[in-house]
Design a protein around this motif. Structure first.
Motif, PDB file in Angstrom:
ATOM      1  N   GLY A 139      19.476  14.576   2.859  1.00  0.00           N
ATOM      2  CA  GLY A 139      19.972  14.765   1.496  1.00  0.00           C
ATOM      3  C   GLY A 139      21.460  15.042   1.403  1.00  0.00           C
ATOM      4  N   CYS A 140      22.043  15.569   2.496  1.00  0.00           N
ATOM      5  CA  CYS A 140      23.469  15.925   2.474  1.00  0.00           C
ATOM      6  C   CYS A 140      24.285  15.161   3.518  1.00  0.00           C
ATOM      7  N   GLY A 141      23.624  14.374   4.367  1.00  0.00           N
ATOM      8  CA  GLY A 141      24.347  13.563   5.358  1.00  0.00           C
ATOM      9  C   GLY A 141      25.054  14.393   6.411  1.00  0.00           C
ATOM     10  N   LEU A 142      24.419  15.468   6.879  1.00  0.00           N
ATOM     11  CA  LEU A 142      25.078  16.379   7.817  1.00  0.00           C
ATOM     12  C   LEU A 142      24.984  15.894   9.263  1.00  0.00           C
ATOM     13  N   ARG A 143      25.964  16.302  10.069  1.00  0.00           N
ATOM     14  CA  ARG A 143      25.859  16.191  11.520  1.00  0.00           C
ATOM     15  C   ARG A 143      24.917  17.297  11.995  1.00  0.00           C
ATOM     16  N   VAL A 144      24.312  17.114  13.173  1.00  0.00           N
ATOM     17  CA  VAL A 144      23.366  18.126  13.661  1.00  0.00           C
ATOM     18  C   VAL A 144      24.054  19.471  13.872  1.00  0.00           C
TER      19      VAL A 144
END
Length: 298
Positions: A144-149
């Motif tokens: 939903g937010c396109g985050l990196r791990v």
């Protein structure tokens, strides 16, 4: 100048001047250490300031036998950065890698998941287990937010600005950005926080960390990889995926739904628009729609 001293100075430069993360600094340092290991193995006694292009070329011939073109290109890039630093600090006049070309490699397009595949993976989370609500919330946040791990596992409760519809994300080089968060993702995070996280024995120092393991500590990157791999196997997905696949899917699906590249760039935290442009190559149908909509001879 000794290699060990040069590496320490270089690490400080990457940390202070370039503002790189620990992982990035480690990666750059490892490239140089591969070269020093080669020198030691072959009894080549030479300093960072006196090494020749020919010696580095010998090293590259050697690694070419062991790694693919992409890895070889990355190592050369890492070495070029190290010697550029030595030039910058006036230790040497010229970069010995100036005459060395990286192998030609095609641009690797990232793997993505369809919306149906995303739904299947998240739907496969076992909500009967305490960690189920956490895992669902994490996957919804990744996608939903396109985050990196690394951004996911370091996300803090104090970074959540749900009333405003944003979360604060700390990315590469400790650069911060605000990313929109939709209501469904907020809902699953709140369920995890209020129904699961509240009952954990949270260890000192992790009170503000959002996603925690059963021992009340921060999750590791490896744990996130394992969770996703197990869910992919559970639904019989044949693709090789990782946490980053959710980030790629986030960007690709936004583009498919006509989001502009500049907005996607800001949400992903890319310094350069060229990095974001790779997603244009993933969906050729998007380019066709642009021509059909805007070309005068449509």
């Amino acid at each position: 100048m000794k290699w060990q001293n040069a590496l320490k100075d270089y690490q400080l430069y990457l940390q202070i001047e370039r503002g790189l993360s620990k992982n990035s600094i480690s990666s750059y340092t490892n490239d140089v250490q591969k070269l020093t290991t080669f020198l030691e193995t072959n009894d080549i006694v030479v300093s960072p300031t006196s090494i020749s292009t020919e010696t580095i070329q010998e090293f590259i011939y050697e690694i070419a036998k062991k790694v693919n073109a992409r890895s070889q290109s990355r190592i050369i890039s890492g070495l070029r950065s190290f010697f550029n630093y030595l030039v910058f600090e006036d230790y040497i006049k010229n970069n010995p890698l100036d005459l060395i070309e990286s192998p030609k490699i095609g641009r690797k397009l990232p793997d993505t998941l369809s919306e149906v595949e995303i739904d299947k993976i998240i739907g496969a989370v076992d909500l009967s287990k305490p960690e189920g609500e956490r895992n669902r919330a994490m996957l919804e946040t990744l996608y939903g937010c396109g985050l990196r791990v690394s951004e996911l596992i370091n996300l803090k409760i104090s970074d959540l600005f749900f009333d405003e519809g944003f979360i604060k994300v700390t990315g590469k080089g400790d650069k911060q950005r605000f990313v929109p968060i939709v209501e469904i993702t907020q809902k699953y995070i709140n369920i995890y926080r209020h129904e699961v996280r509240n009952h954990l024995n949270i260890q000192a120092g992790y009170e503000d960390t959002l996603f925690l393991n059963r021992r009340g500590k921060k999750l590791t990157r490896a744990m996130i990889f394992t969770i996703i791999k197990q869910l992919a196997e559970k639904i019989g997905l044949k693709k090789s995926i990782s946490p980053h696949t959710f980030r790629h899917s986030f960007a690709t699906h936004l583009l498919q739904n006509n989001a502009d590249l500049r907005s996607i760039q800001l949400m992903l935290g890319h310094e350069s628009i060229t990095t974001t442009e790779i997603y244009v190559h993933l969906d050729k149908s998007h380019l066709t729609k642009v021509v059909e909509q805007f070309h005068p001879r449509k």
